[in-house]
Design an enzyme around this catalytic site. Structure first.
Site, mmCIF file in Angstrom:
data_model
loop_
_atom_site.group_PDB
_atom_site.id
_atom_site.type_symbol
_atom_site.label_atom_id
_atom_site.label_comp_id
_atom_site.label_asym_id
_atom_site.label_seq_id
_atom_site.Cartn_x
_atom_site.Cartn_y
_atom_site.Cartn_z
ATOM 1 N N ASN A 186 0.924 -1.252 -0.109
ATOM 2 C CA ASN A 186 0.000 -0.075 0.036
ATOM 3 C C ASN A 186 0.892 1.207 0.044
ATOM 4 O O ASN A 186 0.422 2.403 0.145
ATOM 5 C CB ASN A 186 -1.021 0.134 1.141
ATOM 6 N N LYS A 187 2.173 1.144 -0.063
ATOM 7 C CA LYS A 187 2.863 2.395 -0.143
ATOM 8 C C LYS A 187 2.987 3.223 -1.627
ATOM 9 O O LYS A 187 2.294 2.682 -2.440
ATOM 10 C CB LYS A 187 4.478 2.271 0.396
ATOM 11 N N THR A 188 3.808 4.077 -1.749
ATOM 12 C CA THR A 188 3.711 5.023 -2.809
ATOM 13 C C THR A 188 4.188 4.477 -4.233
ATOM 14 O O THR A 188 3.908 4.870 -5.204
ATOM 15 C CB THR A 188 4.193 6.366 -2.573
#
Ligand SMILES: *Cc1c(COP(=O)(O)O)cnc(C)c1O
Length: 385
Positions: A186-188
């Site tokens: 779910n990170k950038t």
């Protein structure tokens, strides 16, 4: 007719990533190899400072552990970090037998309160770990000055901070000892699981590379691709198994290329939220100052004093409207392990506690369509009515 559930987060993985993974699978080199090396080089190029070394690892947690180990943190030492973070930031300190000292946040930014760090210093304090909460830089000028004055090491948990700038400089290029990024789902950007450790200290880099792979003095890629056949290696320490696979690095190579466009889209959605929520009894998250870049990993809304709903009811209503939400974070001082080990109470962390009780994170990701964004806006307005 009800719309399908809008998840809290979704990765954006395109045809180029998929083709690169397939190419890796067909190449016969599926563990750490040429693509991991290229990903490291591309990461340093992205940061734009050739004096930095980027070291790919299989998670940010692994990277934080390697950083503290290389800095010599151990039993009897204290490491200061924020209570308002994910447990990974703090747990790595305990892996090494050192103690965690949690401090409160600045209520304006939700990042570590540097004055609280100063109050928490003891003769045992060895390091401080800021978190760039939600993608907004912590007050690094003040923190680095404090660290310098007291001879403390600085390890930045930059899991949310790609790409974030502070005083015009990208996080990763500041004067800290080590900075660690996360490529969790779910990170950038994502590699499924993965992380990147960045340092400009060649001794730290050397130690972290050795400890990343079993404490071996040469990594597998060097051994098997050297022009002179070399089967010989030495074990110089009881190291870890923290290397990033080429399958994961294949994803990272293309995710990194898309990062500037990803950041623009995230910011665009954040701005739409700001505008849409301006008249509501909520506190919208702070923007970066003076043209700095906010990574917008999270969009964290806080209920204002005039809100007519509780946070829990707010989230229930959003879920009922088909909108996935989350809370970042349940502060560490409320978690049984940390609370009991260090006898922590909410009164010790009034800003984090207050923020926690009134906060929620809305969906914010590049795959959201304009219609998805509008749906979140409408659901928030309705939930507060
Ligand atoms: C995601 C995250 C981590 C851990 O990252 P992994 O790559 O999953 O190990 C650490 N700190 C913070 C603040 C995070 O959000």
């Amino acid at each position: 007719m009800s719309l399908p559930f809008l998840p809290f987060a979704l990765p954006e993985i395109g045809d180029e990533e998929i083709a690169e993974v397939v190419d890796t699978l067909r190449s016969g080199w599926v563990t750490t190899g040429p693509k991991a090396k290229r990903f490291e080089q591309a990461f340093t190029e992205f940061l734009g400072d050739p004096s930095l070394e980027s070291i790919a690892v299989n998670s940010a947690t692994a990277g934080l552990h390697l950083a503290l180990e290389a800095l010599g943190i151990g039993p009897g030492d204290e490491v200061i970090t924020t209570t308002h973070t994910f447990t990974a930031t703090a747990e790595v300190v305990r892996y090494l037998g050192a103690d965690v000292v949690l401090v409160d946040i600045d209520p304006a930014t939700l990042c570590i309160d540097v004055a609280a760090v100063e109050r928490a210093l003891t003769p045992r304090t060895k390091a401080v770990m800021p978190v760039h909460y939600a993608g907004l830089a912590a007050d690094m000028p003040a923190l680095l000055a404090l660290a310098k004055a007291h001879g403390l090491k600085v390890v930045e948990d930059a899991a949310h901070a790609l790409p974030t700038t502070c005083g015009g400089e990208l996080i990763g290029t500041l004067q800290s000892d080590v900075t660690v990024f996360s490529f969790y789902a779910n990170k950038t950007i994502t590699t499924g699981e993965g992380g990147m450790v960045v340092t400009r200290d060649p001794e730290l880099a050397k130690r972290m590379k050795v400890m990343r792979l079993h404490g071996m003095s040469r990594d597998a890629f060097d051994r098997f691709t050297a022009t002179v056949p070399s089967w010989y290696y030495e074990i110089v320490a009881p190291g870890f198994k923290y290397n990033l696979t080429d399958i994961a690095a294949a994803l990272g190579l293309h995710q990194l290329k898309r990062l500037p466009a990803f950041q623009k889209r995230r910011e665009q959605i954040a701005e739409q939220f700001h505008a849409a929520f301006a008249d509501l009894p909520v506190i919208t998250p702070p923007r970066a100052v003076d043209g700095d870049l906010h990574a917008w990993h999270l969009y964290v809304l806080r209920l204002g004093p005039d809100a007519a709903v509780t946070r829990d009811l707010f989230i229930e209503r959003l879920f009922a409207a088909g909108i996935g939400c989350s809370v970042h974070y349940i502060p560490l001082h409320l978690q049984p392990y940390w609370r009991d080990r260090y006898r922590l109470t909410p009164q010790m962390f009034p800003h984090s506690q207050h923020a926690y009780e009134r906060m929620l994170s809305l969906p914010l990701y590049t795959r959201m369509t304009d219609a998805d964004v509008q749906r979140v806006i409408d659901a928030v307005r309705a939930a507060l009515a």
